[in-house]
Design a protein around this motif. Structure first.
Motif, PDB file in Angstrom:
ATOM      1  N   PHE A  61       0.814  -1.214   0.000  1.00  0.00           N
ATOM      2  CA  PHE A  61       0.000   0.000   0.000  1.00  0.00           C
ATOM      3  C   PHE A  61       0.854   1.274   0.000  1.00  0.00           C
ATOM      4  O   PHE A  61       0.418   2.307  -0.482  1.00  0.00           O
ATOM      5  CB  PHE A  61      -0.939  -0.004   1.207  1.00  0.00           C
ATOM      6  N   THR A  62       2.027   1.186   0.576  1.00  0.00           N
ATOM      7  CA  THR A  62       2.984   2.288   0.590  1.00  0.00           C
ATOM      8  C   THR A  62       4.340   1.690   0.217  1.00  0.00           C
ATOM      9  O   THR A  62       5.074   1.219   1.086  1.00  0.00           O
ATOM     10  CB  THR A  62       3.051   2.950   1.982  1.00  0.00           C
ATOM     11  N   PRO A  63       4.669   1.668  -1.073  1.00  0.00           N
ATOM     12  CA  PRO A  63       5.897   0.993  -1.511  1.00  0.00           C
ATOM     13  C   PRO A  63       7.154   1.683  -0.994  1.00  0.00           C
ATOM     14  O   PRO A  63       7.190   2.901  -0.842  1.00  0.00           O
ATOM     15  CB  PRO A  63       5.820   1.074  -3.035  1.00  0.00           C
ATOM     16  N   ILE A  98      -2.959 -11.066   5.807  1.00  0.00           N
ATOM     17  CA  ILE A  98      -2.173 -10.450   6.868  1.00  0.00           C
ATOM     18  C   ILE A  98      -1.337  -9.353   6.221  1.00  0.00           C
ATOM     19  O   ILE A  98      -0.665  -9.584   5.218  1.00  0.00           O
ATOM     20  CB  ILE A  98      -1.249 -11.472   7.565  1.00  0.00           C
ATOM     21  N   VAL A  99      -1.386  -8.154   6.810  1.00  0.00           N
ATOM     22  CA  VAL A  99      -0.661  -6.996   6.281  1.00  0.00           C
ATOM     23  C   VAL A  99       0.350  -6.549   7.343  1.00  0.00           C
ATOM     24  O   VAL A  99       0.073  -5.641   8.125  1.00  0.00           O
ATOM     25  CB  VAL A  99      -1.633  -5.842   5.929  1.00  0.00           C
ATOM     26  N   PRO A 100       1.517  -7.194   7.386  1.00  0.00           N
ATOM     27  CA  PRO A 100       2.472  -6.809   8.421  1.00  0.00           C
ATOM     28  C   PRO A 100       3.178  -5.494   8.109  1.00  0.00           C
ATOM     29  O   PRO A 100       3.400  -5.155   6.946  1.00  0.00           O
ATOM     30  CB  PRO A 100       3.475  -7.964   8.439  1.00  0.00           C
ATOM     31  N   PRO A 101       3.559  -4.772   9.170  1.00  0.00           N
ATOM     32  CA  PRO A 101       4.421  -3.606   9.000  1.00  0.00           C
ATOM     33  C   PRO A 101       5.871  -4.096   8.902  1.00  0.00           C
ATOM     34  O   PRO A 101       6.110  -5.295   8.720  1.00  0.00           O
ATOM     35  CB  PRO A 101       4.191  -2.826  10.291  1.00  0.00           C
ATOM     36  N   VAL A 138      -4.588  -6.339  10.044  1.00  0.00           N
ATOM     37  CA  VAL A 138      -3.697  -5.176   9.996  1.00  0.00           C
ATOM     38  C   VAL A 138      -3.424  -4.741  11.428  1.00  0.00           C
ATOM     39  O   VAL A 138      -4.310  -4.186  12.083  1.00  0.00           O
ATOM     40  CB  VAL A 138      -4.323  -4.012   9.190  1.00  0.00           C
ATOM     41  N   VAL A 139      -2.222  -5.018  11.924  1.00  0.00           N
ATOM     42  CA  VAL A 139      -1.885  -4.583  13.277  1.00  0.00           C
ATOM     43  C   VAL A 139      -1.755  -3.066  13.270  1.00  0.00           C
ATOM     44  O   VAL A 139      -1.556  -2.442  12.221  1.00  0.00           O
ATOM     45  CB  VAL A 139      -0.604  -5.270  13.801  1.00  0.00           C
ATOM     46  N   GLU A 140      -1.871  -2.468  14.450  1.00  0.00           N
ATOM     47  CA  GLU A 140      -1.917  -0.999  14.537  1.00  0.00           C
ATOM     48  C   GLU A 140      -0.711  -0.338  13.882  1.00  0.00           C
ATOM     49  O   GLU A 140      -0.843   0.703  13.233  1.00  0.00           O
ATOM     50  CB  GLU A 140      -2.052  -0.564  16.005  1.00  0.00           C
ATOM     51  N   ARG A 143      -1.312   0.202  10.231  1.00  0.00           N
ATOM     52  CA  ARG A 143      -2.549   0.895   9.838  1.00  0.00           C
ATOM     53  C   ARG A 143      -2.287   2.146   8.995  1.00  0.00           C
ATOM     54  O   ARG A 143      -2.946   2.381   7.991  1.00  0.00           O
ATOM     55  CB  ARG A 143      -3.347   1.260  11.096  1.00  0.00           C
ATOM     56  N   THR A 144      -1.312   2.964   9.369  1.00  0.00           N
ATOM     57  CA  THR A 144      -1.022   4.190   8.625  1.00  0.00           C
ATOM     58  C   THR A 144      -0.649   3.882   7.177  1.00  0.00           C
ATOM     59  O   THR A 144      -1.096   4.550   6.252  1.00  0.00           O
ATOM     60  CB  THR A 144       0.125   4.972   9.294  1.00  0.00           C
ATOM     61  N   TYR A 145       0.165   2.844   6.984  1.00  0.00           N
ATOM     62  CA  TYR A 145       0.590   2.478   5.631  1.00  0.00           C
ATOM     63  C   TYR A 145      -0.576   1.895   4.840  1.00  0.00           C
ATOM     64  O   TYR A 145      -0.725   2.152   3.650  1.00  0.00           O
ATOM     65  CB  TYR A 145       1.750   1.485   5.685  1.00  0.00           C
ATOM     66  N   ARG A 146      -1.405   1.112   5.497  1.00  0.00           N
ATOM     67  CA  ARG A 146      -2.557   0.510   4.823  1.00  0.00           C
ATOM     68  C   ARG A 146      -3.560   1.581   4.409  1.00  0.00           C
ATOM     69  O   ARG A 146      -4.142   1.527   3.346  1.00  0.00           O
ATOM     70  CB  ARG A 146      -3.225  -0.523   5.745  1.00  0.00           C
TER      71      ARG A 146
END
Length: 170
Positions: A61-63, A98-101, A138-140, A143-146
Motif C-alpha cells: 500500500f505504501t511501496p 495479513i498486512v504486516p508492517p 492489519v496490526v496498529e 494501519r497508517t501504511y494501509r
C-alpha cells in the motif's frame, strides 16, 4: 492454508534491473503463492469451512522505493486476494490477508532494531486479529501504511520513502 513466501532484495527502479533477482522475487512472492493456492483450491472448496491466508505487506500500500519489486509483488498479491475473496464469497472458503508492517525479522537484510515492530508483538497482535472474521489482519503499526493518503498518495509515498531512506542509511 497459509501462504507466506517472500524474498525482499534491494533494487533500483531508476536503473536497469537484474533479471535473475527480479524473476526470483516475482516467482516466489507472487507466482509461487498463486500456484500453491491453485493446486489446493478445489480441495478447499469441498470443505465445509476453509481459510486461505495470504501474507502480504504494508509495502503493498505504501511501496518502499529501494525495494520496488518486492513492494509490487505484495501489491499484486493483495489484488489477487481481493479477486479470489469475491469469487469464493458463496463457498465455505474464507480469504484473509495479513498486512504486516516492518517487523524485526531481518527480511531485506535489515533487522530494524528500534524502528521495526518486535516479532513477538506482531505475532501476538496478528493471532488475536486472526480469531476474528476480519478480511484483513492489519496490526496498529501497519494501519497508517494501509490507510495511506488516497488522492495524496504520491506525496505520502515520497514522505515515507524520504524518512525510511534516512533510517536505512544509519
Amino acid at each position: 492454508m497459509l501462504n507466506n513466501a517472500g524474498i525482499m532484495l534491494p533494487d533500483d527502479a531508476a536503473s536497469p534491473l537484474d533479471e535473475a533477482t527480479t524473476t526470483a522475487q516475482m516467482t516466489t512472492n507472487l507466482l509461487g503463492t498463486i500456484r500453491t493456492t491453485s493446486a489446493f483450491i478445489e480441495h478447499l472448496k469441498r470443505q465445509p469451512d476453509a481459510t486461505i491466508l495470504y501474507n502480504t505487506s504494508a509495502l503493498a500500500f505504501t511501496p518502499l522505493a529501494p525495494f520496488a519489486v518486492y513492494s509490487a509483488t505484495k501489491a499484486a498479491l493483495h489484488s489477487y486476494a481481493l479477486s479470489q475473496r469475491f469469487l469464493l464469497r458463496d463457498t465455505g472458503v474464507k480469504v484473509q490477508e495479513i498486512v504486516p508492517p516492518w517487523v524485526a525479522t531481518g527480511l531485506g537484510g535489515v533487522d530494524g532494531e528500534g524502528q521495526a515492530m518486535p516479532l513477538e508483538d506482531f505475532i501476538a497482535q496478528a493471532v488475536e486479529a486472526l480469531a476474528t472474521d476480519s478480511e484483513e489482519i492489519v496490526v496498529e503499526q501497519a494501519r497508517t501504511y494501509r490507510d495511506n493518503a488516497g488522492p495524496g498518495e504520491h506525496a505520502y509515498v515520497t514522505e515515507s520513502n524520504t524518512s525510511m531512506a534516512a533510517l536505512l542509511q544509519e
